[in-house]
Motif scaffolding. Structure first.
Motif, PDB file in Angstrom:
ATOM      1  N   THR A   1       0.833  -1.202   0.000  1.00  0.00           N
ATOM      2  CA  THR A   1       0.000   0.000   0.000  1.00  0.00           C
ATOM      3  C   THR A   1       0.865   1.249   0.000  1.00  0.00           C
ATOM      4  OG1 THR A   1      -1.720  -1.189   1.211  1.00  0.00           O
ATOM      5  CG2 THR A   1      -1.862   1.193   1.218  1.00  0.00           C
ATOM      6  N   ARG A   2       1.897   1.255   0.828  1.00  0.00           N
ATOM      7  CA  ARG A   2       2.796   2.411   0.875  1.00  0.00           C
ATOM      8  C   ARG A   2       3.514   2.608  -0.450  1.00  0.00           C
ATOM      9  NH1 ARG A   2       5.420   1.674   6.879  1.00  0.00           N
ATOM     10  NH2 ARG A   2       3.756   2.760   7.989  1.00  0.00           N
ATOM     11  N   SER A   3       3.924   1.525  -1.080  1.00  0.00           N
ATOM     12  CA  SER A   3       4.622   1.664  -2.354  1.00  0.00           C
ATOM     13  C   SER A   3       3.680   2.196  -3.436  1.00  0.00           C
ATOM     14  CB  SER A   3       5.254   0.350  -2.782  1.00  0.00           C
ATOM     15  OG  SER A   3       4.273  -0.594  -3.136  1.00  0.00           O
ATOM     16  N   SER A   4       2.394   1.885  -3.335  1.00  0.00           N
ATOM     17  CA  SER A   4       1.452   2.440  -4.311  1.00  0.00           C
ATOM     18  C   SER A   4       1.309   3.940  -4.126  1.00  0.00           C
ATOM     19  CB  SER A   4       0.090   1.757  -4.217  1.00  0.00           C
ATOM     20  OG  SER A   4      -0.601   2.153  -3.053  1.00  0.00           O
TER      21      SER A   4
ATOM     22  N   ASP B   1      -7.212  13.212  -2.749  1.00  0.00           N
ATOM     23  CA  ASP B   1      -8.204  12.261  -2.217  1.00  0.00           C
ATOM     24  C   ASP B   1      -7.651  10.831  -2.249  1.00  0.00           C
ATOM     25  OD1 ASP B   1     -10.059  14.300  -1.842  1.00  0.00           O
ATOM     26  OD2 ASP B   1     -11.027  13.961  -3.795  1.00  0.00           O
ATOM     27  N   LYS B   2      -7.001  10.500  -3.345  1.00  0.00           N
ATOM     28  CA  LYS B   2      -6.439   9.160  -3.483  1.00  0.00           C
ATOM     29  C   LYS B   2      -5.334   8.944  -2.450  1.00  0.00           C
ATOM     30  CE  LYS B   2      -4.215   6.014  -6.655  1.00  0.00           C
ATOM     31  NZ  LYS B   2      -3.359   5.885  -7.803  1.00  0.00           N
ATOM     32  N   ASN B   3      -4.472   9.922  -2.274  1.00  0.00           N
ATOM     33  CA  ASN B   3      -3.380   9.806  -1.305  1.00  0.00           C
ATOM     34  C   ASN B   3      -3.911   9.679   0.120  1.00  0.00           C
ATOM     35  OD1 ASN B   3      -1.606   9.999  -3.414  1.00  0.00           O
ATOM     36  ND2 ASN B   3      -1.072  12.134  -3.050  1.00  0.00           N
TER      37      ASN B   3
ATOM     38  N   SER C   1      -5.582   3.787   4.899  1.00  0.00           N
ATOM     39  CA  SER C   1      -5.407   2.336   4.856  1.00  0.00           C
ATOM     40  C   SER C   1      -4.137   1.932   5.604  1.00  0.00           C
ATOM     41  CB  SER C   1      -5.347   1.866   3.403  1.00  0.00           C
ATOM     42  OG  SER C   1      -5.103   0.488   3.340  1.00  0.00           O
ATOM     43  N   CYS C   2      -3.068   2.696   5.448  1.00  0.00           N
ATOM     44  CA  CYS C   2      -1.813   2.413   6.146  1.00  0.00           C
ATOM     45  C   CYS C   2      -2.007   2.535   7.654  1.00  0.00           C
ATOM     46  CB  CYS C   2      -0.709   3.359   5.684  1.00  0.00           C
ATOM     47  SG  CYS C   2      -0.155   3.059   3.996  1.00  0.00           S
ATOM     48  N   GLU C   3      -2.740   3.534   8.092  1.00  0.00           N
ATOM     49  CA  GLU C   3      -2.995   3.709   9.524  1.00  0.00           C
ATOM     50  C   GLU C   3      -3.771   2.523  10.082  1.00  0.00           C
ATOM     51  OE1 GLU C   3      -4.928   7.501   9.921  1.00  0.00           O
ATOM     52  OE2 GLU C   3      -3.067   8.605   9.558  1.00  0.00           O
ATOM     53  N   TRP C   4      -4.729   2.006   9.309  1.00  0.00           N
ATOM     54  CA  TRP C   4      -5.497   0.839   9.747  1.00  0.00           C
ATOM     55  C   TRP C   4      -4.568  -0.357   9.936  1.00  0.00           C
ATOM     56  CZ3 TRP C   4      -6.302  -4.042   7.811  1.00  0.00           C
ATOM     57  CH2 TRP C   4      -7.308  -4.792   8.440  1.00  0.00           C
TER      58      TRP C   4
END
Length: 138
Positions: free
Chosen positions: A32-35, A57-59, A65-68
């Motif tokens: 996810t981070r790499s995306s 918005d996408k970022n 998602s990363c925080e989750w």
């Protein structure tokens, strides 16, 4: 999960699964981070399905998602610590060593036996006593 499992056996099964879950979450987190780093950049505003979407918005969605993922990993580590605290309440050091080796460190009982330099009979005898004592603690 088997109907005949005791609370201790369920707890130990959970302990065995935690490192694998953390590993999968970390792998997904890195993807996810790499995306976020390699996501294609477009003009400030784009229409997707009739809704205006900006790159920001996408970022933000990716960061959420990363925080989750990080939150879930922290919860799993906390649960692992709780289970380990229960195991360390066992009085017998050999019982603690066997449970940690069997359910956390190694993927199979055979590997755990070899690493602890125990015969299979001794290993399973200690493991059985440890599970019974763990049930008493719970």
């Amino acid at each position: 999960m088997s109907k005949g499992q005791t609370k201790a056996e369920r707890l130990l099964s959970e302990l065995r699964a935690i490192p694998k879950l953390i590993q999968e979450l970390q792998r997904d987190l890195e993807a996810t981070r790499s995306s976020l780093l390699t996501s294609p950049q477009w003009s400030d505003m784009r229409v997707v399905g009739g809704v205006h979407k900006s790159q920001e918005d996408k970022n933000i969605k990716i960061i959420d998602s990363c925080e989750w993922h990080v939150k879930q990993i922290n919860q799993l580590n906390a649960r692992k610590t709780e289970i380990m605290d229960i195991i360390f309440k066992l009085e017998d050091n050999d019982q603690r060593r066997v449970l940690i080796a069997a359910y956390l460190t190694y993927d199979s009982y055979v590997e755990a036996c070899d690493a602890l330099y125990m015969s299979k009979a001794k290993f399973f005898t200690i493991k059985s006593k440890a599970v019974k004592n763990l049930n008493r603690l719970i």
